[in-house]
Design a protein around this motif. Structure first.
Motif, PDB file in Angstrom:
ATOM      1  N   ASP A 163      -2.974   6.381  11.609  1.00 13.65           N
ATOM      2  CA  ASP A 163      -2.432   5.175  10.992  1.00 13.65           C
ATOM      3  C   ASP A 163      -3.319   3.951  11.270  1.00 13.65           C
ATOM      4  N   GLN A 164      -4.001   3.969  12.415  1.00 17.00           N
ATOM      5  CA  GLN A 164      -4.928   2.873  12.759  1.00 17.00           C
ATOM      6  C   GLN A 164      -5.962   2.690  11.661  1.00 17.00           C
ATOM      7  N   PHE A 165      -6.481   3.804  11.181  1.00 17.75           N
ATOM      8  CA  PHE A 165      -7.501   3.720  10.134  1.00 17.75           C
ATOM      9  C   PHE A 165      -6.884   3.474   8.767  1.00 17.75           C
ATOM     10  N   TRP A 166      -5.809   4.222   8.454  1.00 18.32           N
ATOM     11  CA  TRP A 166      -5.289   4.204   7.081  1.00 18.32           C
ATOM     12  C   TRP A 166      -4.444   2.982   6.761  1.00 18.32           C
ATOM     13  N   TYR A 167      -3.913   2.305   7.804  1.00 16.04           N
ATOM     14  CA  TYR A 167      -3.075   1.129   7.534  1.00 16.04           C
ATOM     15  C   TYR A 167      -3.494  -0.131   8.282  1.00 16.04           C
ATOM     16  N   LYS A 168      -4.330   0.016   9.331  1.00 16.86           N
ATOM     17  CA  LYS A 168      -4.615  -1.166  10.145  1.00 16.86           C
ATOM     18  C   LYS A 168      -6.095  -1.519  10.194  1.00 16.86           C
ATOM     19  N   LYS A 169      -6.887  -0.920   9.283  1.00 19.44           N
ATOM     20  CA  LYS A 169      -8.316  -1.226   9.145  1.00 19.44           C
ATOM     21  C   LYS A 169      -9.080  -1.086  10.454  1.00 19.44           C
ATOM     22  N   SER A 170      -8.626  -0.202  11.329  1.00 19.68           N
ATOM     23  CA  SER A 170      -9.400  -0.051  12.561  1.00 19.68           C
ATOM     24  C   SER A 170      -9.786   1.409  12.782  1.00 19.68           C
ATOM     25  N   TYR A 171     -10.332   1.690  13.926  1.00 20.68           N
ATOM     26  CA  TYR A 171     -11.023   2.952  14.175  1.00 20.68           C
ATOM     27  C   TYR A 171     -10.100   4.021  14.755  1.00 20.68           C
ATOM     28  N   MET A 199     -14.771  -0.398   2.385  1.00 15.96           N
ATOM     29  CA  MET A 199     -13.960   0.781   2.675  1.00 15.96           C
ATOM     30  C   MET A 199     -12.474   0.449   2.569  1.00 15.96           C
ATOM     31  N   ALA A 200     -12.081  -0.736   3.038  1.00 16.76           N
ATOM     32  CA  ALA A 200     -10.668  -1.125   3.001  1.00 16.76           C
ATOM     33  C   ALA A 200     -10.145  -1.123   1.559  1.00 16.76           C
ATOM     34  N   GLN A 201     -10.990  -1.608   0.654  1.00 17.28           N
ATOM     35  CA  GLN A 201     -10.590  -1.662  -0.756  1.00 17.28           C
ATOM     36  C   GLN A 201     -10.432  -0.242  -1.318  1.00 17.28           C
ATOM     37  N   ILE A 202     -11.334   0.633  -0.929  1.00 17.70           N
ATOM     38  CA  ILE A 202     -11.276   2.025  -1.410  1.00 17.70           C
ATOM     39  C   ILE A 202     -10.041   2.734  -0.848  1.00 17.70           C
ATOM     40  N   LYS A 213      -4.596   5.146  -1.444  1.00 16.06           N
ATOM     41  CA  LYS A 213      -3.161   5.211  -1.125  1.00 16.06           C
ATOM     42  C   LYS A 213      -2.310   4.968  -2.369  1.00 16.06           C
ATOM     43  N   VAL A 214      -2.696   3.965  -3.155  1.00 13.01           N
ATOM     44  CA  VAL A 214      -1.929   3.654  -4.376  1.00 13.01           C
ATOM     45  C   VAL A 214      -1.956   4.846  -5.335  1.00 13.01           C
ATOM     46  N   MET A 215      -3.144   5.404  -5.532  1.00 18.72           N
ATOM     47  CA  MET A 215      -3.270   6.525  -6.475  1.00 18.72           C
ATOM     48  C   MET A 215      -2.557   7.770  -5.943  1.00 18.72           C
ATOM     49  N   SER A 216      -2.603   7.980  -4.627  1.00 15.09           N
ATOM     50  CA  SER A 216      -1.907   9.142  -4.041  1.00 15.09           C
ATOM     51  C   SER A 216      -0.401   9.024  -4.263  1.00 15.09           C
ATOM     52  N   ARG A 217       0.112   7.796  -4.145  1.00  9.71           N
ATOM     53  CA  ARG A 217       1.564   7.628  -4.348  1.00  9.71           C
ATOM     54  C   ARG A 217       1.949   8.011  -5.773  1.00  9.71           C
ATOM     55  N   TYR A 218       1.084   7.696  -6.716  1.00  9.14           N
ATOM     56  CA  TYR A 218       1.351   8.121  -8.098  1.00  9.14           C
ATOM     57  C   TYR A 218       1.297   9.646  -8.198  1.00  9.14           C
ATOM     58  N   VAL A 219       0.274  10.239  -7.627  1.00 12.82           N
ATOM     59  CA  VAL A 219       0.094  11.689  -7.770  1.00 12.82           C
ATOM     60  C   VAL A 219       1.206  12.453  -7.036  1.00 12.82           C
ATOM     61  N   PHE A 220       1.643  11.925  -5.878  1.00  8.36           N
ATOM     62  CA  PHE A 220       2.766  12.550  -5.148  1.00  8.36           C
ATOM     63  C   PHE A 220       4.117  12.146  -5.749  1.00  8.36           C
ATOM     64  N   GLN A 221       4.114  11.103  -6.593  1.00  6.14           N
ATOM     65  CA  GLN A 221       5.344  10.531  -7.143  1.00  6.14           C
ATOM     66  C   GLN A 221       6.263  10.032  -6.015  1.00  6.14           C
ATOM     67  N   THR A 222       5.710   9.074  -5.272  1.00  6.50           N
ATOM     68  CA  THR A 222       6.494   8.449  -4.213  1.00  6.50           C
ATOM     69  C   THR A 222       6.248   6.950  -4.205  1.00  6.50           C
ATOM     70  N   GLU A 223       7.330   6.206  -4.039  1.00  8.57           N
ATOM     71  CA  GLU A 223       7.211   4.753  -4.061  1.00  8.57           C
ATOM     72  C   GLU A 223       6.680   4.220  -2.737  1.00  8.57           C
ATOM     73  N   ALA A 224       7.268   4.736  -1.654  1.00  6.42           N
ATOM     74  CA  ALA A 224       6.957   4.163  -0.345  1.00  6.42           C
ATOM     75  C   ALA A 224       6.373   5.175   0.624  1.00  6.42           C
ATOM     76  N   GLY A 225       5.976   6.334   0.116  1.00  5.57           N
ATOM     77  CA  GLY A 225       5.447   7.373   1.009  1.00  5.57           C
ATOM     78  C   GLY A 225       4.279   6.864   1.830  1.00  5.57           C
ATOM     79  N   HIS A 226       4.202   7.341   3.057  1.00  9.63           N
ATOM     80  CA  HIS A 226       3.150   6.933   3.980  1.00  9.63           C
ATOM     81  C   HIS A 226       1.997   7.923   3.826  1.00  9.63           C
ATOM     82  N   ILE A 227       0.872   7.445   3.265  1.00  9.21           N
ATOM     83  CA  ILE A 227      -0.235   8.341   2.921  1.00  9.21           C
ATOM     84  C   ILE A 227      -1.313   8.298   4.002  1.00  9.21           C
TER      85      ILE A 227
END
Ligand SMILES: *Cc1c(COP(=O)(O)O)cnc(C)c1O
Length: 403
Positions: free
Chosen positions: A246-254, A50-53, A58-72
């Motif tokens: 953010d716990q889930f999306w950036y810190k691999k937790s629940y 799941m972490a890899q996915i 996040k990487v693909m969303s940044r492309y689609v939103f056209q943001t370098e550092a956006g927090h997804i």
């Protein structure tokens, strides 16, 4: 057990039509086979796979939103949940919000801001036109809002706000955070989060991205994220609290059990956008929508919004006298197995041009079903002229082999 087993239950096979209807309304839209297959898988919502996915989403969303550092962040919920996530995390109770209102969905953003206790000023834009940056600037100067809400495309009445770049720049000058609802437009037309200075972008799965309903994404700018992290008050919304998510999306937790199938589906939808590239995808959407519009006009009907403010992602067609929207929709789905949308107010019907809806075979089938249904209902249109105009417009398209 006091409650008896329900009787006469039907299996889905007995409820659904034998052949699926072609979904050509304002959403949900047809999904590619890869997205459908991903949606049929359940995996552990935590762990390395799941972490890899998540990393790729996040990487693909940044492309689609056209943001370098956006927090997804992803949301288990409809586009409206993503709207609410942006609003409740950026709008502090008691602060001033300017809501640019063109219709149903932009009004929903204003209502959400009211519900969190903001002092909301609504700038109601005249029907059928884009919000002008100049007018928005006047309101910003007069009311000094901390947050501005606006839609890129107003799906309800098919109006497009074309001055987002200028509005973003003005808001920035006045230190006002900008929330943009891009649910129906993202990946169908240009959207430049960083360049336009947008602080929160909202999208849902089932429209521009051609994914399933019920999974959504929000992107926050660095400035918006600082604002979120600096907030001292506790949010009333637990599920939508960005710091918890953010716990889930950036810190691999629940946080909560992630909607794994939906995340896998949106992964595939985003990957297909990346494979196609945004520029090719925008061109495909533009050409298909314009070809459809040409076909509709050539049959003898009027489009609801003038070209300057016309949304291409959802096409609004004015109903002529003597034709009732409901009867038209019924005829289209019963006789031709094609679904389009009615309206939330104006006397229009709406045909979607989002994701898989923008394919030549879907356009021909839809335009034929549309024109033929008018004829069946006794309002004679020039169907052959419409089909010829669609064909002619699509043939000029340089990527026509990719349709
Ligand atoms: C559809 C739509 C929404 C709401 O999405 P849901 O998934 O129905 O909650 C919000 N904004 C716009 C512009 C939309 O088109």
């Amino acid at each position: 057990m006091r409650i008896a087993v329900p009787k006469n239950l039907l299996a889905l096979d007995n409820i659904l039509p034998d052949e699926p209807l072609l979904m050509m309304g304002a959403g949900p839209v047809p999904i590619p086979a890869k997205v459908a297959a991903a949606n049929g898988i359940v995996i552990n919502h935590l762990g390395d796979t799941m972490a890899q996915i998540i990393e790729q989403v996040k990487v693909m969303s940044r492309y689609v939103f056209q943001t370098e550092a956006g927090h997804i962040l992803g949301v288990a919920g409809p586009g409206s949940a993503a709207m609410e996530m942006a609003v409740v995390n950026l709008v502090v109770p008691g602060s001033k919000v300017l809501s640019v209102c063109n219709g149903f969905f932009s009004n929903r953003l204003a209502q959400m801001a009211q519900r969190v206790g903001a002092d909301v000023v609504q700038l109601n834009i005249e029907n059928g036109i884009s919000a002008s940056a100049q007018l928005v600037e006047q309101y910003i100067i007069q009311h000094q809002p901390q947050v501005l809400t606006i839609v890129q495309g107003e799906t309800s009445n098919t109006v497009y706000n074309s001055e987002l770049a200028a509005i973003g720049a003005i808001a920035k000058q006045h230190n006002c955070l900008v929330i943009v609802d891009a649910v129906c437009t993202l990946s169908t037309m240009r959207f430049d989060m960083d360049e336009w200075g947008i602080d929160a972008v909202i999208t849902g799965g089932q429209k521009g991205l051609s994914c399933i309903p019920g999974i959504s994404l929000v992107g926050f700018s660095a400035k918006a994220w600082q604002h979120i992290e600096a907030r001292q008050d506790q949010l009333k919304h637990w599920c939508l609290d960005a710091k918890l998510a953010d716990q889930f999306w950036y810190k691999k937790s629940y946080h909560y059990t992630a909607p794994v199938s939906g995340i896998l589906a949106i992964h595939e939808a985003l990957r297909l956008v990346c494979n196609e590239t945004l520029s090719v995808r925008f061109e495909r959407h533009l050409r298909c929508s314009q070809a459809l519009q040409a076909g509709i006009e050539a049959m003898g009907l009027d489009l609801y919004v003038k070209p300057q403010a016309r949304l291409n992602s959802v096409v609004g067609i004015t109903l002529p006298q003597g034709i009732e929207g409901k009867a038209l929709l019924n005829t289209m789905s019963k006789r031709f197995k094609v679904e389009i949308s009615g309206s939330f107010g104006p006397n229009i019907v709406r045909i979607g041009q989002m994701g898989e809806q923008c394919r030549a075979h879907n356009l021909f089938r839809t335009l034929h079903a549309f024109g033929a249904s008018f004829n069946i209902l006794g309002s004679k249109l020039d169907l052959p002229a419409g089909m010829a105009a669609l064909e002619g417009a699509l043939n000029q398209f340089e990527f026509s082999e990719g349709l």
